[in-house]
Design a protein around this motif. Structure first.
Motif, mmCIF file in Angstrom:
data_model
loop_
_atom_site.group_PDB
_atom_site.id
_atom_site.type_symbol
_atom_site.label_atom_id
_atom_site.label_comp_id
_atom_site.label_asym_id
_atom_site.label_seq_id
_atom_site.Cartn_x
_atom_site.Cartn_y
_atom_site.Cartn_z
ATOM 1 N N UNK A 181 0.838 -1.205 0.000
ATOM 2 C CA UNK A 181 0.000 0.000 0.000
ATOM 3 C C UNK A 181 0.875 1.258 0.000
ATOM 4 N N UNK A 182 1.947 1.226 0.768
ATOM 5 C CA UNK A 182 2.868 2.366 0.794
ATOM 6 C C UNK A 182 3.519 2.574 -0.576
ATOM 7 N N UNK A 183 3.910 1.486 -1.213
ATOM 8 C CA UNK A 183 4.496 1.624 -2.548
ATOM 9 C C UNK A 183 3.481 2.216 -3.515
ATOM 10 N N UNK A 213 1.070 4.203 -2.803
ATOM 11 C CA UNK A 213 0.940 5.632 -2.464
ATOM 12 C C UNK A 213 2.100 6.425 -3.064
ATOM 13 N N UNK A 214 3.289 5.876 -3.015
ATOM 14 C CA UNK A 214 4.457 6.552 -3.592
ATOM 15 C C UNK A 214 4.352 6.641 -5.115
ATOM 16 N N UNK A 215 3.872 5.572 -5.715
ATOM 17 C CA UNK A 215 3.707 5.585 -7.171
ATOM 18 C C UNK A 215 2.634 6.584 -7.586
ATOM 19 N N UNK A 216 1.553 6.637 -6.834
ATOM 20 C CA UNK A 216 0.501 7.611 -7.122
ATOM 21 C C UNK A 216 1.048 9.031 -6.981
ATOM 22 N N UNK A 217 1.777 9.280 -5.910
ATOM 23 C CA UNK A 217 2.336 10.618 -5.685
ATOM 24 C C UNK A 217 3.281 11.014 -6.819
ATOM 25 N N UNK A 218 4.053 10.061 -7.312
ATOM 26 C CA UNK A 218 4.992 10.345 -8.402
ATOM 27 C C UNK A 218 4.271 10.761 -9.680
ATOM 28 N N UNK A 219 3.030 10.309 -9.838
ATOM 29 C CA UNK A 219 2.297 10.604 -11.072
ATOM 30 C C UNK A 219 1.394 11.838 -10.959
ATOM 31 N N UNK A 220 1.386 12.458 -9.805
ATOM 32 C CA UNK A 220 0.576 13.672 -9.643
ATOM 33 C C UNK A 220 1.046 14.708 -10.661
ATOM 34 N N UNK A 221 0.097 15.276 -11.353
ATOM 35 C CA UNK A 221 0.420 16.295 -12.346
ATOM 36 C C UNK A 221 0.598 15.761 -13.757
ATOM 37 N N UNK A 222 0.613 14.446 -13.911
ATOM 38 C CA UNK A 222 0.672 13.898 -15.260
ATOM 39 C C UNK A 222 -0.717 14.031 -15.864
ATOM 40 N N UNK A 223 -0.857 14.827 -16.893
ATOM 41 C CA UNK A 223 -2.200 15.050 -17.434
ATOM 42 C C UNK A 223 -2.740 13.840 -18.183
ATOM 43 N N UNK A 224 -4.050 13.751 -18.183
ATOM 44 C CA UNK A 224 -4.737 12.705 -18.938
ATOM 45 C C UNK A 224 -4.820 13.164 -20.377
ATOM 46 N N UNK A 225 -3.771 12.901 -21.128
ATOM 47 C CA UNK A 225 -3.721 13.369 -22.511
ATOM 48 C C UNK A 225 -3.645 12.234 -23.518
ATOM 49 N N UNK A 226 -3.745 11.017 -23.031
ATOM 50 C CA UNK A 226 -3.732 9.864 -23.924
ATOM 51 C C UNK A 226 -5.133 9.326 -24.104
ATOM 52 N N UNK A 227 -5.230 8.167 -24.695
ATOM 53 C CA UNK A 227 -6.523 7.536 -24.923
ATOM 54 C C UNK A 227 -6.894 6.695 -23.703
#
Length: 153
Positions: free
Chosen positions: A104-106, A108-122
């Motif tokens: 769960x901690x991992x 959370x870290x992976x989610x935090x790393x992706x904050x700000x990545x826009x939904x610009x794909x399909x």
């Protein structure tokens, strides 16, 4: 991103057949936390880039090898002995909970790393899943397809 990773991962992982599929992928060398993150990113249409992939892989690798895998190894090593030892069974259960906490901690870290990545794909593509499954995706294509299907249901 609208849906948090942990609830998404739980919802996908508990679908019929997905736990077994994930364990097969794990046995083939995949990181299940990365795969669940990949399915989450695919579902939200987050575009895969080599840099983003490197960020997630470099974040996951040390946590997996230094925290999750040692817990899993001890828990697995105790399986046979715990069958006839109630105290060891209880300790093994506690280890299992620690392992889930570490996963769960991992996540959370992976989610935090992706904050700000826009939904610009399909949305609902499988680019992330294919990229982060590595060799396991080739050796366990049905398991990977089952995980991908569960992520879009």
């Amino acid at each position: 991103m609208t849906e948090a990773l942990w609830p998404f991962a739980l919802a996908v992982y508990t679908q019929p057949g997905v736990t077994d599929a994930c364990l097969r992928l794990q046995a083939a060398g995949a990181d299940v936390c990365l795969l669940l993150t990949a399915a989450w990113l695919d579902r939200q249409g987050i575009q895969l880039t080599p840099e983003r992939q490197r960020v997630l892989e470099s974040l996951a690798a040390p946590w997996r090898t230094q925290v999750i895998e040692p817990l899993r190894r001890v828990r697995t090593d105790w399986r046979a002995a715990a069958q006839s030892d109630p105290a060891l069974t209880a300790l093994r259960e506690r280890l299992k909970h620690l392992e889930v906490d570490a996963e769960r901690e991992l996540l959370a870290r992976l989610e935090q790393a992706s904050v700000g990545w826009p939904a610009d794909g399909q949305p609902l593509s499988t680019g992330w899943l294919a990229a982060l499954s590595g060799h396991a995706g080739w050796t366990e294509p049905q398991a990977l397809a089952q995980l991908a299907q569960a992520a879009i249901d």
